[in-house]
Write an enzyme that holds these catalytic residues in place. Structure first.
Site, mmCIF file in Angstrom:
data_model
loop_
_atom_site.group_PDB
_atom_site.id
_atom_site.type_symbol
_atom_site.label_atom_id
_atom_site.label_comp_id
_atom_site.label_asym_id
_atom_site.label_seq_id
_atom_site.Cartn_x
_atom_site.Cartn_y
_atom_site.Cartn_z
ATOM 1 C CG HIS A 36 -1.787 -1.207 1.341
ATOM 2 N ND1 HIS A 36 -1.299 -2.433 1.743
ATOM 3 C CD2 HIS A 36 -3.111 -1.370 1.103
ATOM 4 C CE1 HIS A 36 -2.287 -3.310 1.749
ATOM 5 N NE2 HIS A 36 -3.398 -2.692 1.360
ATOM 6 C CG HIS A 76 -3.317 -0.269 5.090
ATOM 7 N ND1 HIS A 76 -4.246 0.023 6.061
ATOM 8 C CD2 HIS A 76 -3.274 0.805 4.275
ATOM 9 C CE1 HIS A 76 -4.738 1.231 5.837
ATOM 10 N NE2 HIS A 76 -4.165 1.727 4.765
ATOM 11 C CG ASP A 124 -10.957 8.557 5.324
ATOM 12 O OD1 ASP A 124 -11.454 9.559 5.849
ATOM 13 O OD2 ASP A 124 -10.109 8.609 4.422
ATOM 14 N N GLY A 125 -10.867 4.476 7.206
ATOM 15 C CA GLY A 125 -11.352 3.128 7.504
ATOM 16 C C GLY A 125 -11.372 2.838 8.988
ATOM 17 C CG ASN A 160 -6.645 9.302 2.326
ATOM 18 O OD1 ASN A 160 -7.756 8.798 2.224
ATOM 19 N ND2 ASN A 160 -5.574 8.596 2.710
ATOM 20 C CG HIS A 181 -5.973 1.712 -0.549
ATOM 21 N ND1 HIS A 181 -5.986 2.351 0.666
ATOM 22 C CD2 HIS A 181 -6.209 0.397 -0.280
ATOM 23 C CE1 HIS A 181 -6.236 1.473 1.628
ATOM 24 N NE2 HIS A 181 -6.365 0.272 1.074
ATOM 25 C CD GLU A 224 -19.899 -6.324 24.849
ATOM 26 O OE1 GLU A 224 -20.874 -6.535 25.582
ATOM 27 O OE2 GLU A 224 -19.936 -5.537 23.871
ATOM 28 C CG HIS A 261 -23.854 -15.692 32.905
ATOM 29 N ND1 HIS A 261 -22.997 -15.046 33.769
ATOM 30 C CD2 HIS A 261 -25.115 -15.417 33.335
ATOM 31 C CE1 HIS A 261 -23.695 -14.391 34.682
ATOM 32 N NE2 HIS A 261 -24.993 -14.614 34.456
ATOM 33 C CG ASP A 315 -31.055 -14.180 30.415
ATOM 34 O OD1 ASP A 315 -32.177 -13.694 30.637
ATOM 35 O OD2 ASP A 315 -30.016 -13.793 30.969
ATOM 36 C CG HIS A 363 -28.339 -13.709 26.661
ATOM 37 N ND1 HIS A 363 -29.053 -13.254 25.576
ATOM 38 C CD2 HIS A 363 -27.996 -12.603 27.372
ATOM 39 C CE1 HIS A 363 -29.157 -11.935 25.639
ATOM 40 N NE2 HIS A 363 -28.508 -11.523 26.711
ATOM 41 N NE ARG A 410 -27.977 -16.891 36.172
ATOM 42 C CZ ARG A 410 -29.225 -16.813 35.730
ATOM 43 N NH1 ARG A 410 -29.618 -17.581 34.721
ATOM 44 N NH2 ARG A 410 -30.072 -15.976 36.267
#
Length: 661
Positions: free
Chosen positions: A33, A72, A161-162, A191, A265, A404, A454, A462, A466, A512
């Site tokens: 790149h 990259h 941007d990514g 860019n 790119h 997460e 759990h 649940d 879950h 649990r």
């Protein structure tokens, strides 16, 4: 038109050197790149003047961290490392993206000198930078005084941007703004180009407004104007909250007619374009990997500056007022695990492993100053609150919020920082959200501790959304990642004893529901070897293997089998990954090759076929009902295990009077 100063003329020459090194690297490899390195070269030159780092000691604690979230752009990364004087030679640049080279396609921590962290997929590097800044903030609170700062560096991150389109960046930056991480500087290479073309085909976000809303200091700059770049970098140094520098750049800057297009790119520019670009800037179009002597001298000033900065920092540590601060820093850098007073669960008839784990976490955190962590808004359920230890950044409880993915990437960086030993926690089913970061932890052997509660259909009411089914298999499939599923509280303690001394990531998969405490006697083997014999019978014809909540019904089923004339050994498997690594002699004692083998686990569990003739596992998703009804519905009962074992050895199954066991 303004006349460029002598300093900026030199900066331009330095930037063009980077551009043409990156272009030559990609061209020779016929892969890579060039666009981002060429667009960022001007910023990189000015930033290199501001960075405090020591190429001769990449592990100096108080160095500025530089994270390349757009991994990259390795043409830029490796060029800078070579020019600064890290252990990256010109031949290494010429060997870009080749087998066994120091310069792989994306940066890899521990593989290439000077790489702070393996950023991998887009967006993770931003979360990593937040993690470094969080580790810096915590450490500074532990060791700095009003009059002297032992920890006072910056964390810089280059992104594109990514990176900002990825959801993980929103999670991480929102947390950084909330925490007010003033030493974090994000440089956004705006860019407006992606692989498919202009960013406007998929993105029209007001980035400045987004970061303002997230409590960031927002600065804008022409990414090719050296004076503007210098000004905003100086402003960022004195900010009281995290800073984003929105740098408007041109992708493939200097690449003739390809400049500013998506064609730069991810593909070589071609020999003709590179030669014309070099000639235009006064470089020899025929010479490849050229570094003018005056350019190299200026970049290599990083060595002298870095060694001086580190010596001054070491001298600062020796000053009398800092004796106590140095002791605090030493305790963070060299944790003493022998000081941990683990809880004793021998008198508890039954304990959920999430509960025993909570007590273990508190014992470790109490004894080990560097140990800290938190949950993705689930501390009461995960049992991860570190009692009376305060909240981050002054205390040890980190409130990650419902984030997460960024939580895992943040703690990856914290684990590499040097003074913090983090854990993170969520429900096991939500480990899907953080899998990419766990994979990076495994790839680079980061000692990050993942707490996942759990753990099975035992979640109960649940329901199947879950209830983790396939998750444990996918994490066991990760090289360098160790999954623990303790069968009781005592195994849980032994799991942590082992994990703390292994420089790799670990996942603790915890129940649990309450699990009966095992008798302390083991017939053969140790938890630290991944599996051991809980109960051995002479003349056994079958071996029952299980982990977690399924071990106890296997022990009871073995008793039933004995009544039926079938002798069964019972093996607990707290860590299948570790057991896989044992030698054949140990394995053959634990899993007798002269016996049939039935593995029992409330998950997909297909990985047990490495040892087992039959596996009683989950073949569907779970359901919503009380846990005991679900274990009965899906066959994880004493009776069904007994029946399955009888079928395996060709014995007649009969219902056994429970009273006889």
């Amino acid at each position: 038109m303004a006349v460029m100063t002598e300093q900026n003329q030199m900066r331009k020459k330095m930037a063009n050197t980077i551009r043409f090194l990156a272009a030559d690297m990609v061209q020779k490899a016929n892969s890579g790149h060039p666009g981002a390195p060429m667009g960022l070269a001007d910023i990189a030159v000015v930033l290199s003047e501001k960075l405090s780092h020591n190429p001769k000691n990449p592990k100096w604690l108080n160095r500025d961290r530089l994270v390349f979230s757009g991994g990259h752009a390795t043409g830029l990364i490796y060029s800078l490392l070579h020019l600064w004087g890290y252990d990256v030679s010109l031949d290494d640049l010429k060997n870009f993206r080749q087998l066994d080279s120091k310069t792989p396609g994306h940066p890899e921590y521990g593989h290439t000198d000077g790489i702070e962290i393996t950023t991998g997929p887009l967006g993770q590097g931003i979360a990593n930078a937040v993690g470094f800044a969080m580790a810096e903030a915590f450490t500074a609170n532990q060791v700095n005084s009003e009059t002297c700062k032992l920890i006072d560096h910056k964390v810089y991150c280059l992104c594109g941007d990514g990176d900002l389109e990825e959801g993980i960046s929103y999670e991480a930056c929102a947390l950084a703004g909330h925490l007010g991480l003033k030493d974090l500087v994000l440089i956004y290479d705006s860019n407006e180009i992606t692989i498919e073309g202009d960013t406007n085909i998929a993105w029209s976000e007001n980035v400045a407004a987004r970061f303002t809303a997230q409590n960031w200091n927002v600065l804008k700059v022409n990414g090719h104007c050296y004076d503007e770049i210098e000004k905003v970098l100086e402003e960022a140094k004195s900010a009281t909250r995290p800073t984003i520098i929105i740098a408007n750049t041109i992708i493939g800057k200097g690449a003739m007619e390809l400049e500013g297009t998506h064609h730069t790119h991810g593909a070589p520019l071609g020999e003709k374009i590179i030669a014309e670009s070099k000639a235009k800037e006064g470089f020899d179009p025929e010479e490849k990997f050229a570094i003018p002597e005056d350019v190299l001298l200026r970049f290599r000033c990083a060595v002298e500056k870095g060694e001086l900065a580190e010596k001054e920092w070491i001298h600062r540590q020796k000053e009398a007022p800092l004796i106590e601060q140095n002791k605090a820093l030493s305790r963070l850098l060299t944790p003493d695990f022998s000081a941990i007073e683990y809880p004793d669960f021998s008198n508890d008839p039954a304990v959920a492993t999430r509960d025993s784990n909570g007590k273990i976490l508190n014992a470790i955190a109490k004894a080990v100053p560097s140990f800290l962590g938190g949950s993705a808004d689930l501390a009461p359920s995960n049992k991860t609150e570190l009692k009376e230890m305060g909240n981050f950044p002054k205390g040890k409880n980190i409130h990650f919020g419902i984030r997460e993915h960024s939580m895992a990437a943040i703690t990856n960086a914290m684990a590499l920082y040097g003074t913090t030993m983090p854990f993170n926690a969520t429900f096991f089913v939500f480990s899907d959200y953080l899998k990419p970061a766990a994979r990076i932890a495994a790839l680079t052997k980061i000692q990050n501790f993942f707490v996942w509660t759990h753990d099975s259909i035992g979640v109960g009411e649940d329901g199947p959304t879950h209830e983790p089914i396939e998750q444990i298999s996918q994490f066991r499939a990760l090289p360098n990642f160790y999954v623990w599923r303790p069968a009781d509280a005592t195994e849980n303690v032994e799991a942590w004893r082992t994990a703390l001394n292994m420089k790799v990531p670990h996942g603790f998969v915890l129940s649990r529901q309450k699990l009966k405490t095992l008798k302390p006697k083991r017939d053969f083997g140790e938890v630290s070897k991944g599996a051991y014999i809980v109960k051995k019978r002479e003349g056994a014809t079958i071996t029952l293997m299980a982990s977690g909540s399924e071990l106890m019904p296997c022990l009871q089923a073995a008793c039933h089998l004995e009544v039926l004339g079938v002798k069964a050994n019972v093996v607990s498997v707290p860590c299948l990954d570790l057991f896989n690594e044992q030698d054949a002699a140990y394995k053959n004692i634990v899993v007798d090759p002269n016996t049939k083998v039935l593995a029992v686990e409330a998950a997909t569990a297909t990985e047990y076929y490495r040892y087992a003739d039959d596996v009683l596992g989950m073949e569907t998703f779970g359901a919503s009902a009380p846990a005991d009804l679900l274990f009965e519905k899906f066959g994880f009962t004493i009776q069904n295990i007994t029946k399955r074992a009888c079928n395996l050895v060709g014995a007649e199954y009969q219902v056994v009077d429970l009273g006889k066991c």
